[in-house]
Design an enzyme around this catalytic site. Structure first.
Site, PDB file in Angstrom:
ATOM      1  N   ASN A 224      51.143  37.790  56.289  1.00 40.32           N
ATOM      2  CA  ASN A 224      50.367  36.972  57.228  1.00 40.32           C
ATOM      3  C   ASN A 224      51.319  36.221  58.157  1.00 40.32           C
ATOM      4  O   ASN A 224      52.536  36.375  58.077  1.00 40.32           O
ATOM      5  CB  ASN A 224      49.417  36.025  56.473  1.00 40.32           C
ATOM      6  CG  ASN A 224      50.183  35.076  55.569  1.00 40.32           C
ATOM      7  OD1 ASN A 224      51.074  34.356  56.006  1.00 40.32           O
ATOM      8  ND2 ASN A 224      49.841  35.080  54.284  1.00 40.32           N
ATOM      9  N   ASP A 293      46.482  36.995  49.554  1.00 39.23           N
ATOM     10  CA  ASP A 293      45.407  37.044  48.560  1.00 39.23           C
ATOM     11  C   ASP A 293      45.191  38.454  48.031  1.00 39.23           C
ATOM     12  O   ASP A 293      44.624  38.639  46.959  1.00 39.23           O
ATOM     13  CB  ASP A 293      44.100  36.547  49.183  1.00 39.23           C
ATOM     14  CG  ASP A 293      44.125  35.044  49.411  1.00 39.23           C
ATOM     15  OD1 ASP A 293      44.677  34.331  48.553  1.00 39.23           O
ATOM     16  OD2 ASP A 293      43.621  34.584  50.457  1.00 39.23           O
ATOM     17  N   LYS A 303      58.125  56.903  51.945  1.00 39.36           N
ATOM     18  CA  LYS A 303      57.418  56.525  53.175  1.00 39.36           C
ATOM     19  C   LYS A 303      56.152  57.369  53.321  1.00 39.36           C
ATOM     20  O   LYS A 303      56.227  58.609  53.201  1.00 39.36           O
ATOM     21  CB  LYS A 303      58.356  56.780  54.356  1.00 39.36           C
ATOM     22  CG  LYS A 303      57.760  56.403  55.689  1.00 39.36           C
ATOM     23  CD  LYS A 303      58.645  56.869  56.836  1.00 39.36           C
ATOM     24  CE  LYS A 303      57.903  56.716  58.143  1.00 39.36           C
ATOM     25  NZ  LYS A 303      58.469  57.546  59.202  1.00 39.36           N
ATOM     26  N   PHE A 336      47.158  22.998  49.983  1.00 36.68           N
ATOM     27  CA  PHE A 336      46.743  23.043  51.380  1.00 36.68           C
ATOM     28  C   PHE A 336      45.424  23.814  51.430  1.00 36.68           C
ATOM     29  O   PHE A 336      45.074  24.524  50.492  1.00 36.68           O
ATOM     30  CB  PHE A 336      47.805  23.749  52.236  1.00 36.68           C
ATOM     31  CG  PHE A 336      48.863  22.799  52.752  1.00 36.68           C
ATOM     32  CD1 PHE A 336      49.772  22.223  51.882  1.00 36.68           C
ATOM     33  CD2 PHE A 336      48.933  22.476  54.106  1.00 36.68           C
ATOM     34  CE1 PHE A 336      50.734  21.338  52.337  1.00 36.68           C
ATOM     35  CE2 PHE A 336      49.897  21.597  54.578  1.00 36.68           C
ATOM     36  CZ  PHE A 336      50.794  21.028  53.703  1.00 36.68           C
ATOM     37  N   LYS A 350      38.008  23.211  47.497  1.00 36.38           N
ATOM     38  CA  LYS A 350      39.249  23.732  46.893  1.00 36.38           C
ATOM     39  C   LYS A 350      39.869  22.708  45.935  1.00 36.38           C
ATOM     40  O   LYS A 350      40.433  23.065  44.899  1.00 36.38           O
ATOM     41  CB  LYS A 350      40.241  24.145  47.987  1.00 36.38           C
ATOM     42  CG  LYS A 350      39.804  25.445  48.681  1.00 36.38           C
ATOM     43  CD  LYS A 350      40.634  25.862  49.878  1.00 36.38           C
ATOM     44  CE  LYS A 350      39.992  27.096  50.530  1.00 36.38           C
ATOM     45  NZ  LYS A 350      40.615  27.536  51.764  1.00 36.38           N
ATOM     46  N   LYS A 354      40.312  24.003  42.196  1.00 38.62           N
ATOM     47  CA  LYS A 354      41.687  24.219  41.719  1.00 38.62           C
ATOM     48  C   LYS A 354      42.251  22.991  40.997  1.00 38.62           C
ATOM     49  O   LYS A 354      43.436  22.932  40.700  1.00 38.62           O
ATOM     50  CB  LYS A 354      42.586  24.613  42.902  1.00 38.62           C
ATOM     51  CG  LYS A 354      42.077  25.869  43.645  1.00 38.62           C
ATOM     52  CD  LYS A 354      43.100  26.492  44.555  1.00 38.62           C
ATOM     53  CE  LYS A 354      42.484  27.651  45.327  1.00 38.62           C
ATOM     54  NZ  LYS A 354      43.466  28.486  46.025  1.00 38.62           N
TER      55      LYS A 354
HETATM   56  N1  CTP Z   1      46.948  29.595  47.037  1.00 39.63           N
HETATM   57  C1  CTP Z   1      47.401  29.997  45.810  1.00 39.63           C
HETATM   58  N2  CTP Z   1      47.352  31.325  45.465  1.00 39.63           N
HETATM   59  C2  CTP Z   1      46.827  32.223  46.313  1.00 39.63           C
HETATM   60  C3  CTP Z   1      46.316  31.804  47.567  1.00 39.63           C
HETATM   61  C4  CTP Z   1      46.377  30.480  47.881  1.00 39.63           C
HETATM   62  O1  CTP Z   1      47.872  29.164  45.035  1.00 39.63           O
HETATM   63  N3  CTP Z   1      46.798  33.500  45.959  1.00 39.63           N
HETATM   64  C5  CTP Z   1      47.044  28.152  47.371  1.00 39.63           C
HETATM   65  C6  CTP Z   1      47.623  27.870  48.740  1.00 39.63           C
HETATM   66  O2  CTP Z   1      49.016  27.695  48.672  1.00 39.63           O
HETATM   67  C7  CTP Z   1      46.938  26.569  49.117  1.00 39.63           C
HETATM   68  C8  CTP Z   1      45.588  26.654  48.416  1.00 39.63           C
HETATM   69  O3  CTP Z   1      45.741  27.632  47.399  1.00 39.63           O
HETATM   70  O4  CTP Z   1      47.627  25.447  48.636  1.00 39.63           O
HETATM   71  C9  CTP Z   1      44.447  27.064  49.331  1.00 39.63           C
HETATM   72  O5  CTP Z   1      44.782  28.258  49.988  1.00 39.63           O
HETATM   73  P1  CTP Z   1      43.832  28.881  51.099  1.00 39.63           P
HETATM   74  O6  CTP Z   1      44.498  30.080  51.667  1.00 39.63           O
HETATM   75  O7  CTP Z   1      43.346  27.817  52.018  1.00 39.63           O
HETATM   76  O8  CTP Z   1      42.547  29.304  50.327  1.00 39.63           O
HETATM   77  P2  CTP Z   1      42.264  30.328  49.189  1.00 39.63           P
HETATM   78  O9  CTP Z   1      42.273  29.582  47.902  1.00 39.63           O
HETATM   79  O10 CTP Z   1      43.178  31.526  49.288  1.00 39.63           O
HETATM   80  O11 CTP Z   1      40.747  30.732  49.478  1.00 39.63           O
HETATM   81  P3  CTP Z   1      40.110  31.420  50.790  1.00 39.63           P
HETATM   82  O12 CTP Z   1      41.131  32.428  51.276  1.00 39.63           O
HETATM   83  O13 CTP Z   1      38.870  32.018  50.295  1.00 39.63           O
HETATM   84  O14 CTP Z   1      39.886  30.305  51.784  1.00 39.63           O
END
Ligand code: CTP
Length: 412
Positions: A224, A293, A303, A336, A350, A354
């Site tokens: 990303n 994710d 490749k 975050f 969140k 979490k």
């Molecule tokens: N995070 C994590 N593990 C992941 C993805 C995210 O620990 N696989 C953490 C990020 O570092 C951040 C928090 O979870 O502190 C929220 O991440 P965010 O990308 O906003 O949301 P997600 O939990 O991934 O949910 P969504 O993508 O559905 O918004």
């Protein structure tokens, strides 16, 4: 100390802006590395500091005061006895300096400092200066390891002087070993730390930063737009304020210079980041990373060719790191939230899901988007029900303000 504001990604010199307006004296003693002191003076001057150089007579055999005057726009000083106002000069200089840094520091000068010998301007100045003192030794490795030098370094550390350990490599004498002047970034950042507020001294923070990369074949990956800058700035700001910091970072960030109390652990995948974070001991974790994710469901060796029949990419869900880490109620967990709408409600959800102590919500898109940007704007949602906001500003300043909020969460 105010938070610096120079936007320049991936550059560990950027936080030196916190030296803006500070008065630094650079003492240059007589070793070949004296030429590097000119670059150090320039680095500080560019950060906005006022820099005065004091050279020993032997240093002036390698480099001239004029070099420093030209680079800093400030007077540079040499021989105490050639100036009629000497009686007050070393004291006036010492009163002016907020911090004094000896770089390079020869064995001879370290010995003089350790024993309070004061027979020239540089040594009388070092004896009289009141602010933080730092010394960066540079010499042949046998001179460095000599019991007398080691004992002098121990004495100086006991007097509160920050000794900036030399690096290893090829030395001016042609031999290889320990004794090279430390990296200039290391010296410059330690100087900034010596003037920092130290309100996080004794705290141990883990910070995650950047994206992760999920390999599809040997040359392609899913990732990303995160640059890692928000996490890097949080890690450095905490370190400048005295904390011990462990930074776990996905690809993209340049490795930091060697810094005491600062550990850098590069990782590639979300699973790798989870593994690295699980092994850490910390009082507070700040999850500023944007771990991927999803990952390609199976990694293909080699490749994938254009004419391959398998041009669809099946995905698998990655572990959520914050959800996977076991909770220890003695520790703080700060997350975050990256979303494109309804930021505060998403952050609240969140926080609950979490089990976090604080969530900092930042926008993903639009003119306020945080990804890849120089600035950020955070809405803060606390576990105890508080809400607040860090208005849009450079990421280092945002990091500084977020740490102010984190500080309120530590038990007294
Ligand atoms: N995070 C994590 N593990 C992941 C993805 C995210 O620990 N696989 C953490 C990020 O570092 C951040 C928090 O979870 O502190 C929220 O991440 P965010 O990308 O906003 O949301 P997600 O939990 O991934 O949910 P969504 O993508 O559905 O918004």
């Amino acid at each position: 100390m105010s938070a610096p504001s120079n936007p320049d990604s991936n550059n560990w010199r950027e936080p030196l802006d916190c030296l803006c307006g500070r008065r630094l004296t650079l003492v240059v003693t007589g070793g070949v590395a004296a030429y590097k002191a000119a670059e150090l003076a320039r680095m500080w001057t560019r950060a906005g500091a006022e820099v005065r150089a004091v050279l020993t007579e032997n240093a002036a055999r390698f480099i001239t005061p004029l070099t420093f005057e030209s680079l800093t726009g400030q007077p540079a000083f040499l021989d105490a006895w050639s100036r009629p106002q000497f009686e007050i000069e070393h004291i006036a200089l010492a009163d002016w300096a907020e911090a004094a840094v000896v770089a390079p520091a020869t064995a001879n000068f370290l010995a003089k400092m350790a024993h309070g010998l004061a027979d020239d301007l540089a040594s009388t100045f070092m004896l009289a200066v009141r602010g933080p003192k730092l010394a960066a030794p540079a010499m042949n490795s046998r001179m460095l390891s000599a019991p007398a030098t080691q004992s002098n370094l121990t004495t100086l550390a006991g007097h509160g002087v920050t000794i900036i350990n030399p690096g290893s490599g090829r030395l001016a004498c042609g031999q290889s070993g320990e004794g090279r002047l430390a990296d200039l970034e290391t010296i410059a950042l330690l100087t900034a730390r010596s003037l920092g507020p130290q309100d996080l001294a004794g705290r141990c923070l883990a910070v995650s930063a950047g994206p992760t990369r999920e390999p599809w074949d040997d040359i392609r990956f899913l990732s990303n737009r995160s640059t890692g800058r928000m996490g890097r700035d949080l890690a450095l700001a905490a370190w400048l304020r005295g904390a011990t910091v462990q930074l776990v970072a996905g690809p993209g960030l340049a490795p930091p210079p060697t810094l005491p109390d600062f550990e850098f652990r590069p990782v590639e995948t979300t699973a790798g980041m989870l593994e690295a974070l699980s092994a850490l001991d910390f009082e507070a974790l700040i999850m500023a990373a944007a771990p991927a994710d999803f990952r390609p469901a199976g990694r293909v060796a080699g490749k994938i060719k254009k004419d391959s029949p398998a041009l669809t990419l099946p995905l698998a869900l990655n572990p959520d790191i914050l959800l996977s880490l076991p909770r220890d109620r003695q520790r703080l967990y700060i997350g975050f939230a990256a979303d494109d709408h309804d930021l505060v409600n998403q952050a609240q959800a969140k926080l609950k899901l979490k089990k976090l102590d604080l969530v900092a919500a930042n926008p993903t898109g639009g003119p306020e988007g945080a990804f890849g940007a120089d600035e950020n704007h955070l809405r803060l949602v606390f576990r105890d029900g508080r809400r607040s906001e860090i208005t849009r500003r450079p990421k280092f300043a945002v990091a500084w303000a977020l740490l102010d909020a984190v500080k309120t969460l530590f038990p007294a």
